[in-house]
Scaffold this motif. Structure first.
Motif, PDB file in Angstrom:
ATOM      1  N   PHE A 177      -1.755  29.907 -48.826  1.00  0.00           N
ATOM      2  CA  PHE A 177      -1.439  31.275 -48.411  1.00  0.00           C
ATOM      3  C   PHE A 177      -1.747  32.272 -49.523  1.00  0.00           C
ATOM      4  N   ASP A 178      -1.322  31.952 -50.753  1.00  0.00           N
ATOM      5  CA  ASP A 178      -1.511  32.859 -51.880  1.00  0.00           C
ATOM      6  C   ASP A 178      -2.247  32.110 -52.989  1.00  0.00           C
ATOM      7  N   HIS A 179      -3.547  32.307 -53.067  1.00  0.00           N
ATOM      8  CA  HIS A 179      -4.355  31.551 -54.024  1.00  0.00           C
ATOM      9  C   HIS A 179      -4.082  31.967 -55.459  1.00  0.00           C
ATOM     10  N   ARG A 180      -3.376  33.076 -55.691  1.00  0.00           N
ATOM     11  CA  ARG A 180      -3.138  33.540 -57.058  1.00  0.00           C
ATOM     12  C   ARG A 180      -2.254  32.586 -57.849  1.00  0.00           C
ATOM     13  N   ARG A 236       3.195  27.934 -41.748  1.00  0.00           N
ATOM     14  CA  ARG A 236       2.948  28.856 -40.636  1.00  0.00           C
ATOM     15  C   ARG A 236       1.552  29.460 -40.716  1.00  0.00           C
ATOM     16  N   ASP A 237       1.038  29.619 -41.933  1.00  0.00           N
ATOM     17  CA  ASP A 237      -0.225  30.316 -42.149  1.00  0.00           C
ATOM     18  C   ASP A 237      -1.373  29.350 -42.413  1.00  0.00           C
ATOM     19  N   ASP A 238      -1.231  28.114 -41.969  1.00  0.00           N
ATOM     20  CA  ASP A 238      -2.276  27.095 -42.125  1.00  0.00           C
ATOM     21  C   ASP A 238      -3.522  27.517 -41.351  1.00  0.00           C
ATOM     22  N   ARG A 239      -4.661  27.583 -42.046  1.00  0.00           N
ATOM     23  CA  ARG A 239      -5.926  27.965 -41.419  1.00  0.00           C
ATOM     24  C   ARG A 239      -6.864  26.778 -41.246  1.00  0.00           C
ATOM     25  N   THR A 240      -6.346  25.577 -41.452  1.00  0.00           N
ATOM     26  CA  THR A 240      -7.150  24.367 -41.298  1.00  0.00           C
ATOM     27  C   THR A 240      -6.711  23.584 -40.067  1.00  0.00           C
ATOM     28  N   ILE A 241      -5.442  23.257 -39.999  1.00  0.00           N
ATOM     29  CA  ILE A 241      -4.852  22.631 -38.807  1.00  0.00           C
ATOM     30  C   ILE A 241      -3.666  23.514 -38.437  1.00  0.00           C
ATOM     31  N   THR A 242      -3.871  24.358 -37.460  1.00  0.00           N
ATOM     32  CA  THR A 242      -2.961  25.467 -37.213  1.00  0.00           C
ATOM     33  C   THR A 242      -1.660  25.030 -36.544  1.00  0.00           C
ATOM     34  N   ARG A 263       4.662  32.025 -45.086  1.00  0.00           N
ATOM     35  CA  ARG A 263       3.872  32.338 -46.274  1.00  0.00           C
ATOM     36  C   ARG A 263       3.395  31.066 -46.962  1.00  0.00           C
ATOM     37  N   CYS A 264       2.886  30.141 -46.157  1.00  0.00           N
ATOM     38  CA  CYS A 264       2.444  28.834 -46.663  1.00  0.00           C
ATOM     39  C   CYS A 264       1.282  28.356 -45.812  1.00  0.00           C
ATOM     40  N   GLY A 265       0.281  27.747 -46.476  1.00  0.00           N
ATOM     41  CA  GLY A 265      -0.893  27.259 -45.782  1.00  0.00           C
ATOM     42  C   GLY A 265      -0.888  25.759 -45.573  1.00  0.00           C
ATOM     43  N   HIS A 266      -2.003  25.110 -45.885  1.00  0.00           N
ATOM     44  CA  HIS A 266      -2.226  23.704 -45.542  1.00  0.00           C
ATOM     45  C   HIS A 266      -1.612  22.727 -46.547  1.00  0.00           C
ATOM     46  N   LEU A 270       2.209  21.504 -52.443  1.00  0.00           N
ATOM     47  CA  LEU A 270       1.899  22.324 -53.609  1.00  0.00           C
ATOM     48  C   LEU A 270       2.552  23.702 -53.528  1.00  0.00           C
ATOM     49  N   GLU A 271       2.410  24.343 -52.382  1.00  0.00           N
ATOM     50  CA  GLU A 271       2.872  25.719 -52.251  1.00  0.00           C
ATOM     51  C   GLU A 271       4.390  25.836 -52.210  1.00  0.00           C
ATOM     52  N   ARG A 272       5.042  24.835 -51.635  1.00  0.00           N
ATOM     53  CA  ARG A 272       6.509  24.851 -51.518  1.00  0.00           C
ATOM     54  C   ARG A 272       7.062  23.529 -52.035  1.00  0.00           C
ATOM     55  N   ALA A 273       6.683  23.197 -53.260  1.00  0.00           N
ATOM     56  CA  ALA A 273       6.921  21.852 -53.789  1.00  0.00           C
ATOM     57  C   ALA A 273       8.394  21.467 -53.790  1.00  0.00           C
ATOM     58  N   ARG A 274       9.268  22.334 -54.314  1.00  0.00           N
ATOM     59  CA  ARG A 274      10.676  21.942 -54.435  1.00  0.00           C
ATOM     60  C   ARG A 274      11.321  21.760 -53.058  1.00  0.00           C
ATOM     61  N   GLU A 275      11.017  22.648 -52.124  1.00  0.00           N
ATOM     62  CA  GLU A 275      11.558  22.500 -50.769  1.00  0.00           C
ATOM     63  C   GLU A 275      10.990  21.255 -50.089  1.00  0.00           C
ATOM     64  N   PHE A 276       9.707  21.016 -50.282  1.00  0.00           N
ATOM     65  CA  PHE A 276       9.067  19.817 -49.751  1.00  0.00           C
ATOM     66  C   PHE A 276       9.779  18.571 -50.246  1.00  0.00           C
TER      67      PHE A 276
END
Length: 288
Positions: A177-180, A236-242, A263-266, A270-276
């Motif tokens: 979602f946020d590549h930064r 929710r914002d996955d652009r690979t497997i929606t 606010r998370c992609g595929h 990585l993007e939500r590591a602790r919650e994951f």
């Protein structure tokens, strides 16, 4: 707090009838097999190393490199013509787990690895204790056009002049979602991992076979065969497997729950590591 670099990995090259499978593992306890996705340069350790400190506190985490990736053998053109990559992977992984003495196990898979996890859970329900799927291939029916934006970037990566850091940066932008939050060091490491000549040769064969087969195996047809309690994790914002494609899994898997990350992609891990890590640990350790 233990860091990823401080987790002691045990590595093996496990022979199977198909070829050698590279496996890394760490920790003790119930076995958790984690299957990586299929992007260029992917492997078990590279995709999940940041999650190991939390997960190895509770589980014996087993990280295979799927056929064609990392240190594992490369399926040939004739292999891929005879069977799908998912069928090949499920066969090889089960043989590798048998060789390691692993009978029953928890199973987690993302994207291409999610397809292999689905196939194993469908074909060998007696082996899979609990199942975690992160935007899995094959169990998904897209509502929008295909190939998706993320799939196009994967197909494009090794085409048109071959890999580059610029193309890897574009690939990562579609995965998250946020590549930064993923700097030049992450782009460079993943780019360098994608340069193995045998992996590049395999990827061309894999993409050609994927196109001939019209995409992933239609694993959604047999979702009712899954008996393992299942946790779906999706950006929710996955652009690979929606996300919309998850509906069929919610309807057809008998014991299933879904957690959606805004606010998370595929790449949820990585993007939500602790919650994951918390969700996976709580789900797997809960009484059935």
């Amino acid at each position: 707090m233990t860091t990823a670099s401080e987790v002691a990995l045990r590595t093996h090259r496990v022979p199977t009838a198909l070829g050698e499978i590279a496996v890394a593992e760490a920790g003790d306890g119930p076995v958790l097999v984690m299957l990586h996705g299929g992007g260029p340069g992917a492997s078990g350790v590279s995709n999940y190393h940041q999650n190991l400190p939390a997960l190895t506190a509770h589980f014996r985490v087993v990280l295979p490199d799927q056929p064609g990736f990392g240190g594992s053998y490369r399926p040939t053109e004739s292999d891929l013509a005879a069977r799908s990559i998912t069928a090949i992977t499920a066969d090889a992984l089960l043989q590798a787990l048998d060789a390691l003495g692993v009978d029953r196990f928890h199973l987690l898979g993302n994207s291409l690895g999610g397809a292999a996890a689905l196939a194993l859970a469908q074909q060998h329900p007696d082996r899979v204790e609990k199942l975690v799927l992160m935007a899995p291939g094959g169990g998904w029916l897209p509502f929008g056009p295909t190939p998706t934006e993320g799939q196009k970037e994967m197909f494009r990566y090794y085409q048109g002049g071959g890999p580059s850091e610029k193309k890897m940066a574009a690939f990562i932008r579609t995965m998250v979602f946020d590549h930064r939050q993923f700097g030049e060091d992450v782009v460079r490491a993943r780019y360098e991992a994608s340069l193995d000549e045998s992996h590049i040769a395999f990827y061309h064969l894999y993409n050609a076979a994927f196109a001939k087969r019209g995409g992933m195996d239609p694993l959604w047809r047999d979702l009712h065969r899954i008996t393992a309690s299942t946790l779906l994790l999706w950006g929710r914002d996955d652009r690979t497997i929606t996300l919309e494609g998850a509906q069929i899994m919610l309807k057809q898997i008998r014991d299933v729950q879904l957690h959606v990350f805004g606010r998370c992609g595929h790449w949820v891990q990585l993007e939500r590591a602790r919650e994951f890590e918390r969700l996976v640990t709580d789900f797997l350790r809960a009484a059935t």
